[in-house]
Design an enzyme around this catalytic site. Structure first.
Site, PDB file in Angstrom:
ATOM      1  CG  HIS A   1      -6.646   1.762  16.046  1.00  0.00           C
ATOM      2  ND1 HIS A   1      -6.148   2.941  16.562  1.00  0.00           N
ATOM      3  CD2 HIS A   1      -6.924   2.029  14.741  1.00  0.00           C
ATOM      4  CE1 HIS A   1      -6.117   3.860  15.620  1.00  0.00           C
ATOM      5  NE2 HIS A   1      -6.583   3.331  14.494  1.00  0.00           N
TER       6      HIS A   1
ATOM      7  N   GLY B   1       0.859  -1.198   0.000  1.00  0.00           N
ATOM      8  CA  GLY B   1       0.000   0.000   0.000  1.00  0.00           C
ATOM      9  C   GLY B   1       0.887   1.237   0.000  1.00  0.00           C
TER      10      GLY B   1
ATOM     11  NE  ARG C   1     -12.666   6.460  10.980  1.00  0.00           N
ATOM     12  CZ  ARG C   1     -13.019   7.078  12.095  1.00  0.00           C
ATOM     13  NH1 ARG C   1     -14.313   7.274  12.379  1.00  0.00           N
ATOM     14  NH2 ARG C   1     -12.103   7.525  12.937  1.00  0.00           N
TER      15      ARG C   1
ATOM     16  CG  ASP D   1      -4.821   4.566  19.184  1.00  0.00           C
ATOM     17  OD1 ASP D   1      -5.488   5.401  18.558  1.00  0.00           O
ATOM     18  OD2 ASP D   1      -4.880   3.339  18.953  1.00  0.00           O
TER      19      ASP D   1
ATOM     20  CG  ASN E   1      -9.851  -1.593   4.273  1.00  0.00           C
ATOM     21  OD1 ASN E   1      -9.873  -1.380   3.065  1.00  0.00           O
ATOM     22  ND2 ASN E   1      -9.701  -0.621   5.157  1.00  0.00           N
TER      23      ASN E   1
ATOM     24  CB  SER F   1      -5.323  -2.384   6.620  1.00  0.00           C
ATOM     25  OG  SER F   1      -4.186  -2.382   5.806  1.00  0.00           O
TER      26      SER F   1
ATOM     27  CB  ILE G   1      -0.376   5.586   5.502  1.00  0.00           C
ATOM     28  CG1 ILE G   1      -1.587   6.127   6.253  1.00  0.00           C
ATOM     29  CG2 ILE G   1       0.680   5.063   6.482  1.00  0.00           C
ATOM     30  CD1 ILE G   1      -2.421   5.056   6.942  1.00  0.00           C
ATOM     31  N   GLY G   2       1.277   5.294   2.902  1.00  0.00           N
ATOM     32  CA  GLY G   2       2.396   4.556   2.303  1.00  0.00           C
ATOM     33  C   GLY G   2       3.539   5.455   1.859  1.00  0.00           C
TER      34      GLY G   2
HETATM   35  P1  NAD Z   1      -5.096   5.515   0.833  1.00  0.00           P
HETATM   36  O1  NAD Z   1      -6.349   5.226   0.087  1.00  0.00           O
HETATM   37  O2  NAD Z   1      -4.484   6.860   0.679  1.00  0.00           O
HETATM   38  O3  NAD Z   1      -3.980   4.452   0.467  1.00  0.00           O
HETATM   39  C1  NAD Z   1      -4.238   3.090   0.461  1.00  0.00           C
HETATM   40  C2  NAD Z   1      -3.366   2.437  -0.570  1.00  0.00           C
HETATM   41  O4  NAD Z   1      -3.634   1.050  -0.542  1.00  0.00           O
HETATM   42  C3  NAD Z   1      -3.632   2.935  -2.004  1.00  0.00           C
HETATM   43  O5  NAD Z   1      -2.442   3.369  -2.598  1.00  0.00           O
HETATM   44  C4  NAD Z   1      -4.184   1.696  -2.700  1.00  0.00           C
HETATM   45  O6  NAD Z   1      -3.832   1.609  -4.061  1.00  0.00           O
HETATM   46  C5  NAD Z   1      -3.542   0.596  -1.865  1.00  0.00           C
HETATM   47  N1  NAD Z   1      -4.176  -0.699  -2.045  1.00  0.00           N
HETATM   48  C6  NAD Z   1      -5.478  -1.007  -2.170  1.00  0.00           C
HETATM   49  N2  NAD Z   1      -5.628  -2.343  -2.341  1.00  0.00           N
HETATM   50  C7  NAD Z   1      -4.386  -2.873  -2.290  1.00  0.00           C
HETATM   51  C8  NAD Z   1      -3.885  -4.183  -2.409  1.00  0.00           C
HETATM   52  N3  NAD Z   1      -4.673  -5.234  -2.618  1.00  0.00           N
HETATM   53  N4  NAD Z   1      -2.553  -4.358  -2.326  1.00  0.00           N
HETATM   54  C9  NAD Z   1      -1.728  -3.302  -2.132  1.00  0.00           C
HETATM   55  N5  NAD Z   1      -2.145  -2.047  -2.017  1.00  0.00           N
HETATM   56  C10 NAD Z   1      -3.465  -1.827  -2.110  1.00  0.00           C
HETATM   57  O7  NAD Z   1      -5.404   5.215   2.366  1.00  0.00           O
HETATM   58  P2  NAD Z   1      -4.499   5.614   3.650  1.00  0.00           P
HETATM   59  O8  NAD Z   1      -4.931   6.942   4.130  1.00  0.00           O
HETATM   60  O9  NAD Z   1      -3.097   5.364   3.327  1.00  0.00           O
HETATM   61  O10 NAD Z   1      -5.034   4.535   4.721  1.00  0.00           O
HETATM   62  C11 NAD Z   1      -4.780   3.172   4.552  1.00  0.00           C
HETATM   63  C12 NAD Z   1      -5.406   2.349   5.670  1.00  0.00           C
HETATM   64  O11 NAD Z   1      -4.793   2.660   6.925  1.00  0.00           O
HETATM   65  C13 NAD Z   1      -6.905   2.611   5.875  1.00  0.00           C
HETATM   66  O12 NAD Z   1      -7.558   1.386   6.102  1.00  0.00           O
HETATM   67  C14 NAD Z   1      -6.947   3.464   7.134  1.00  0.00           C
HETATM   68  O13 NAD Z   1      -8.166   3.354   7.819  1.00  0.00           O
HETATM   69  C15 NAD Z   1      -5.814   2.857   7.912  1.00  0.00           C
HETATM   70  N6  NAD Z   1      -5.275   3.685   8.995  1.00  0.00           N
HETATM   71  C16 NAD Z   1      -4.918   3.064  10.154  1.00  0.00           C
HETATM   72  C17 NAD Z   1      -4.386   3.776  11.190  1.00  0.00           C
HETATM   73  C18 NAD Z   1      -3.976   3.089  12.459  1.00  0.00           C
HETATM   74  O14 NAD Z   1      -3.744   3.772  13.470  1.00  0.00           O
HETATM   75  N7  NAD Z   1      -3.800   1.769  12.483  1.00  0.00           N
HETATM   76  C19 NAD Z   1      -4.218   5.166  11.079  1.00  0.00           C
HETATM   77  C20 NAD Z   1      -4.576   5.780   9.891  1.00  0.00           C
HETATM   78  C21 NAD Z   1      -5.123   5.024   8.844  1.00  0.00           C
HETATM   79  C1  LMR Z   2      -6.792   6.883  13.023  1.00  0.00           C
HETATM   80  O1  LMR Z   2      -6.888   6.585  14.222  1.00  0.00           O
HETATM   81  O2  LMR Z   2      -6.455   8.022  12.642  1.00  0.00           O
HETATM   82  C2  LMR Z   2      -7.036   5.827  11.990  1.00  0.00           C
HETATM   83  O3  LMR Z   2      -7.543   4.669  12.548  1.00  0.00           O
HETATM   84  C3  LMR Z   2      -7.856   6.311  10.835  1.00  0.00           C
HETATM   85  C4  LMR Z   2      -9.303   6.545  11.180  1.00  0.00           C
HETATM   86  O4  LMR Z   2     -10.157   6.081  10.431  1.00  0.00           O
HETATM   87  O5  LMR Z   2      -9.587   7.207  12.179  1.00  0.00           O
END
Ligand code: NAD
Ligand code: LMR
Length: 342
Positions: free
Chosen positions: A205, A36, A109, A178, A122, A146, A41-42
């Protein structure tokens, strides 16, 4: 008073001593893969991992746009070699030989959504990526970003169990954001040096499953109950605060990349034998009756070295702990059911 030139030379000397300190640990070859890597984030996470001298190979995988991200990041003059991989056909190559795999793949989200609303999309993404991890780098440490983390971690565990590669010491739900938030909000309210603040955050989370333990926060500040309640709520709603501020353009990316880079670095330190590396993470656990739970974890050469207990809780935290359990239990069960029914 020293001259500005003298001060800047002193600063440079201090910086190079710090770098020497960092590098006095032996730095073996370590491959880190980000799945990703072209996302919100990536990309910043790829940048931060490129700056990490503990990484020797950085593998950037996504379903699109990784060649550009990899070319860009690869020009930075730090240790690691960078390679970009796109699409299913290149996933195996992206994963092979990885020591740590970080997964921020999936949809974020929009305002009005819960993290659980992301499950339908997801869960499938995580399941297929974990199936590939089991095949191509079964011994890697996995950092799951994710959402919904409370379900995606159990999904990963089930996929690995089916593939007979599950090692509970190597699967982590990343809850570092967090902790980062709890530290920032606490430092602001308690008016203490933010660099010295520590606050454990336990549970899971999402919403009320995020339980910051401000009674254990250091430096001690003896904040009134009302402040503790407000800080707890702000930490629990931190993700939503960002989702609303971004108004439809996604969720936390930059602070998450920072948190993800911190946690991955802690895993690398553990692998390299650095002593006393402790971070909070959502892992397989016997700390409560729930099979997965976030708490402080000691990291070592095999991943989890020790899952630490909760320590003494205030009455407010004890209440929060009981309140979160039904939601956390049902999110875990939902993940397990999905992994076994598809
Ligand atoms: P984003 O849409 O900007 O990026 C997601 C990336 O995943 C995209 O580049 C997309 O092409 C890629 N992707 C989709 N399917 C894929 C696959 N099968 N294989 C590889 N890559 C794939 O989203 P983001 O803002 O980067 O957020 C990503 C995830 O992280 C979300 O689910 C979000 O809720 C989660 N997140 C978690 C936390 C945490 O604290 N754990 C915090 C923030 C966001
Ligand atoms: C966060 O805590 O920022 C992430 O889990 C993304 C979200 O959906 O709130």
């Amino acid at each position: 008073m020293s001259s500005p030139l003298f001060r800047s030379v002193k600063t440079l000397a201090a910086k190079s001593a710090a770098v020497r300190g960092f590098c006095s640990e032996s730095l073996p070859e370590r491959k880190v893969a980000i799945l990703g890597a072209a996302g919100g984030i990536g990309q910043p996470l790829a940048l931060l991992m490129k700056l990490n001298p503990r990484v020797s190979r950085l593998s950037l995988y996504d379903i699109a746009n990784t060649p550009g991200v990899a070319a860009d990041v690869s020009h930075i003059n730090t240790r690691s070699e960078v390679a970009g991989y796109v699409g299913d056909d290149q996933l195996g190559q992206a994963l092979e030989g990885s020591d740590v795999v970080i997964i921020p793949a999936g949809v974020p989200r929009k305002p009005g959504m819960t993290r659980d609303d992301l499950f339908n999309i997801n869960a499938g993404i995580v399941k297929s990526l974990c199936t590939a991890i089991a095949k191509y780098c079964p011994h890697a440490i996995v950092n799951m970003i994710s959402n919904p983390v409370n379900s995606t971690v159990p999904i990963a565990a089930e996929v690995f169990k089916k593939a007979r590669t599950y090692d509970e010491k190597k699967l982590f739900g990343v809850t570092t954001l967090d902790v980062v938030r709890a530290k920032t909000f606490y430092a602001g309210k308690a008016n203490v040096n933010i660099a010295e603040v520590n606050v454990p955050v336990v549970g899971g989370h999402a919403g009320v499953t995020i339980l910051p333990l401000f009674s254990q926060a250091t430096p001690k500040a003896n904040l009134p109950d009302e402040d503790i309640k407000a800080l707890t709520k702000r930490t629990q709603d931190g993700g939503t605060e960002v989702v609303e501020a971004k108004a439809g353009k996604g969720s936390a990316t930059l602070s998450m990349a920072y948190a993800g880079a911190l946690f991955a670095d802690a895993c690398l330190k553990g692998l390299n034998g650095v002593p006393d590396v402790v971070e909070c993470s959502f892992v397989q656990s016997t700390v409560t009756e729930l099979p997965f739970f976030a708490s402080k974890v000691r990291l070592g050469q095999n991943g989890v070295e020790e899952v630490l207990g909760l320590g003494p809780l205030s009455d407010y935290e004890k209440e929060g702990l009981e309140k979160m359990k039904p939601e956390l239990k049902s999110s875990i069960e939902k993940g397990i059911k999905f992994a076994n029914s598809n």
